[in-house]
Design a protein around this motif. Structure first.
Motif, PDB file in Angstrom:
ATOM      1  N   GLY A  27      -2.545  25.826 -30.645  1.00 29.77           N
ATOM      2  CA  GLY A  27      -3.561  25.168 -31.463  1.00 29.77           C
ATOM      3  C   GLY A  27      -4.219  26.103 -32.460  1.00 29.77           C
ATOM      4  O   GLY A  27      -4.479  25.713 -33.605  1.00 29.77           O
ATOM      5  N   ALA A  50      -5.926  21.031 -29.193  1.00 33.76           N
ATOM      6  CA  ALA A  50      -4.785  21.223 -28.295  1.00 33.76           C
ATOM      7  C   ALA A  50      -5.213  21.283 -26.835  1.00 33.76           C
ATOM      8  O   ALA A  50      -4.490  20.847 -25.941  1.00 33.76           O
ATOM      9  N   SER A 134       3.280  18.403 -31.261  1.00 34.14           N
ATOM     10  CA  SER A 134       2.352  18.566 -30.146  1.00 34.14           C
ATOM     11  C   SER A 134       2.938  18.024 -28.850  1.00 34.14           C
ATOM     12  O   SER A 134       2.826  18.636 -27.786  1.00 34.14           O
TER      13      SER A 134
END
Length: 367
Positions: A27, A50, A134
């Protein structure tokens, strides 16, 4: 809190820590790249965006891997073929990842906290490359976490930790307790039901024994046929006479499910056990497959002591060497059987038949 529960909680928190650290690193890099003109805010946004999904996903997956196996649903899942189990978990975990990460709730919270409510509205855009990346990163992080759980289950948490730290890269002398627990009647059961059923029988016994062993801080050294070998260092086993308490806890756990065994296998597991203590050489061995092993007369003596349970007609024998090293043994009734000449040993060993004392019986009845 029981020791076994503490171990699972520590493993769960460890998995969350590993996945969270990886997610924050990913992140921070992504946030700085996305906001190069404001790197500090970008890093904060990326780390928080994140971290939140990582905790949510890691909690679900880590919790399922660590706490589900002992439940009825977990046992049913384990009975399925490995590929079916793997596919089921993959589908379920992927759905959780898509739901958590695809919703972009973590990005919204991070944007709101770092940049304010106006910017937060801009993060709700159609799922695109950033979210797909992600999800991929979260999948990889949790895949490695799951593999860690599975590998820990194969070799044991303490063995994995000791190998990783190189604690026994050089052999050392240790004082240890060894508890041998033998399952009585597995041979006649195999003759009556066949090898597949006796395997299921023993596997079920060892699964049930797992929690009491963990609860009393024991480490499973190995399974040998219908026998399990459990060990403690002197420091870990001394308090509360843990090895003795462990044996009776395993016995009690099996008694609670005796009707299930009778219904499924037509036989209820009975135990014979022996406890001995003394110095052993502990060291790491092997090449492509590493293991931590114990060498010394203590292992052989414990095995001979377990064999003597048949001759003496006592289900649980404890050597004087082990009994003298234990604290809290007053809670149990120890019947002195005197020096016994064990097979393969020149010198006799003083042996005690250990039973539950009245206080321990009353404590067990209230559980």
């Amino acid at each position: 809190m029981p020791e076994g529960t503490k171990r699972r909680v520590r493993l769960f928190l460890g998995i969350l820590g590993v996945t969270s650290f990886g997610a924050i690193a990913f992140g921070v890099i992504g946030g700085i790249a996305y906001f190069p003109e404001r790197p500090l805010l970008g890093a904060s946004f990326g780390a928080l965006a994140a971290l939140l999904p990582s905790i949510a996903v890691g909690s679900v997956i880590g919790g399922a891997e660590i706490f589900l196996p002992g439940t009825r649903a977990g046992l049913a899942l384990e009975r399925l073929p490995f590929l079916v189990t793997l596919a089921t978990k993959s589908i379920a975990y992927s759905a959780v990842m898509i739901l958590v990460i695809g919703s972009k709730l973590g990005r919204w919270v991070a944007a709101y906290a770092v940049f304010g409510p106006e910017f937060a509205q801009q993060v709700f855009q159609p799922i695109g490359l950033p979210v797909a990346v992600s999800i991929s990163v979260a999948f990889l992080l949790n895949f490695f976490a799951i593999m860690l759980v599975q590998f820990t289950g194969l070799v044991g948490g303490s063995t994995l930790r000791n190998i990783a730290l190189g604690r026994y890269h050089r052999s050392r002398i240790e004082e240890r307790f060894f508890l041998f627990i033998d399952i009585v009647g597995s041979t006649p059961l195999a003759e009556r039901l066949g090898p597949a059923s006796v395997h299921a029988f023993l596997n079920r016994v060892f699964q049930i024994a797992s929690d009491p062993i963990d609860d009393h801080g024991g480490d499973v050294y190995q399974y040998v046929g219908d026998e399990v070998v459990i060990t403690w260092t002197l420091a870990n086993g001394r308090s509360g006479a843990r090895p003795i308490a462990c044996y009776f806890a395993v016995k009690r756990a099996l008694e609670l499910v005796a009707k299930d065994f009778e219904r499924e296998f037509g036989s209820v597991p009975q135990l014979r056990a022996a406890l001995h203590a003394g110095p052993v050489i502990t060291g790491e061995v092997g090449g492509s497959r590493r293991a931590i092993v114990f060498h010394g007369d203590v292992m052989n003596t414990t095995s001979r002591l377990e064999n003597a349970t048949r001759d003496l007609g006592r289900p649980f024998l404890v050597s004087e060497d082990a009994l003298s090293r234990l604290d809290g043994k007053e809670d149990y009734k120890a019947v002195d059987l005197g020096p016994q000449q064990l097979r393969g040993r020149a010198a006799p060993v003083r042996v005690y038949a250990v039973e539950l004392g009245m206080e321990a019986i009353e404590g067990t009845a209230h559980q």
